[in-house]
Design an enzyme around this catalytic site. Structure first.
Site, PDB file in Angstrom:
ATOM      1  N   CYS A 102       0.876  -1.164   0.000  1.00 59.72           N
ATOM      2  CA  CYS A 102       0.000   0.000   0.000  1.00 59.72           C
ATOM      3  C   CYS A 102       0.910   1.209   0.000  1.00 59.72           C
ATOM      4  O   CYS A 102       1.688   1.407   0.940  1.00 59.72           O
ATOM      5  CB  CYS A 102      -0.917   0.011   1.219  1.00 59.72           C
ATOM      6  SG  CYS A 102      -2.010   1.458   1.291  1.00 59.72           S
ATOM      7  N   GLU A 141      -4.290   1.554  -5.603  1.00 57.50           N
ATOM      8  CA  GLU A 141      -3.413   0.477  -6.050  1.00 57.50           C
ATOM      9  C   GLU A 141      -3.393   0.511  -7.569  1.00 57.50           C
ATOM     10  O   GLU A 141      -4.338   0.994  -8.210  1.00 57.50           O
ATOM     11  CB  GLU A 141      -3.896  -0.880  -5.527  1.00 57.50           C
ATOM     12  CG  GLU A 141      -2.900  -2.005  -5.664  1.00 57.50           C
ATOM     13  CD  GLU A 141      -1.540  -1.665  -5.059  1.00 57.50           C
ATOM     14  OE1 GLU A 141      -0.651  -1.250  -5.853  1.00 57.50           O
ATOM     15  OE2 GLU A 141      -1.370  -1.776  -3.846  1.00 57.50           O
TER      16      GLU A 141
END
Length: 236
Positions: free
Chosen positions: A2, A109
């Site tokens: 992340c 993402e």
């Protein structure tokens, strides 16, 4: 992995959901990046919850490099894997003694491949949420963030796996208490480090402007129209 997230919810909504004592001034942020200050929460010895600012990036407790802001040294660690966080030397002390949560209401993402299309992942109800995280104190000036933190990641759920094979651990409001509890057993903590169900998240393709940490505005969340897949006729 992340590497970017957002927090745009009003501070009153975050406080109401997670119950910290302070009343912070939270401005909407659409592109939070490593090394920046992040909104977090810890628990004190009287089980009271406190809002704190953390720096996104953890230096292990045994590291002597770069312990002060601006000091050169090893790069801080922004993520810790759920599968190894309890044993890995870089994280095990923080996992045992210094667990926290970091507030967000979405994260980004990138789909792997030549196009590298960014996606924004949010809860289906759009509510703010808490990343499971660990932290280490840093020796900063007064008013500096209390420490550096790393977000814990786990295997992606099936929906998320269409974009990336990892996702951050997102705790429900009911799971935050057990996560912050210093008396929680290792097995109880491990049980929290799981992906959310597929139905709990939405994935939306968004602007590639998010690639630049200098960009930070609501237009980053505008849904991108992806190119249509070629039809069979187009192939001949």
């Amino acid at each position: 992995m992340c590497g970017r997230f957002l927090l745009t919810a009003p501070p009153e909504a975050v406080q109401r959901l997670f119950g910290f004592l302070e009343q912070p001034n939270l401005e909407p942020r659409y592109n939070i990046a490593p090394s920046q200050a992040v909104a977090a929460m810890i628990r004190d010895d009287q089980a009271r919850r406190h809002f704190v600012w953390m720096r996104w990036g953890l230096l292990p407790s045994w590291s002597k490099e770069g312990r002060h802001p601006g000091e050169p040294g090893r790069a801080p660690l922004i993520n810790a894997r759920a599968e190894t966080v309890a044993e890995k030397p870089s994280f095990r002390d923080a996992f045992a003694r210094r667990r926290c949560v970091v507030f967000a209401d979405g994260f980004y993402e990138w789909r792997q491949g030549g196009n590298r299309q960014p996606y924004c992942i949010r809860l289906t109800d759009g509510a703010p949420f808490a990343f499971a995280a660990i932290w280490e104190p840093t020796a900063g000036e007064q008013g500096e963030p209390a420490g550096g933190c790393a977000l814990i990641t786990t295997q992606a759920n099936a929906k998320m796996a269409e974009v990336h094979h990892r996702m951050p651990v997102i705790l429900t409001p009911e799971e935050v208490g057990p996560w912050l509890d210093p008396a929680a057993s290792r097995d109880a903590l491990a049980a929290l480090l799981k992906p959310l169900p597929d139905a709990a998240v939405t994935l939306t393709p968004v602007s590639k402007r998010v690639n630049s940490v200098r960009e930070d505005d609501a237009e980053l969340l505008r849904e991108e129209e992806l190119p249509a897949a070629p039809s069979q006729l187009d192939l001949f």
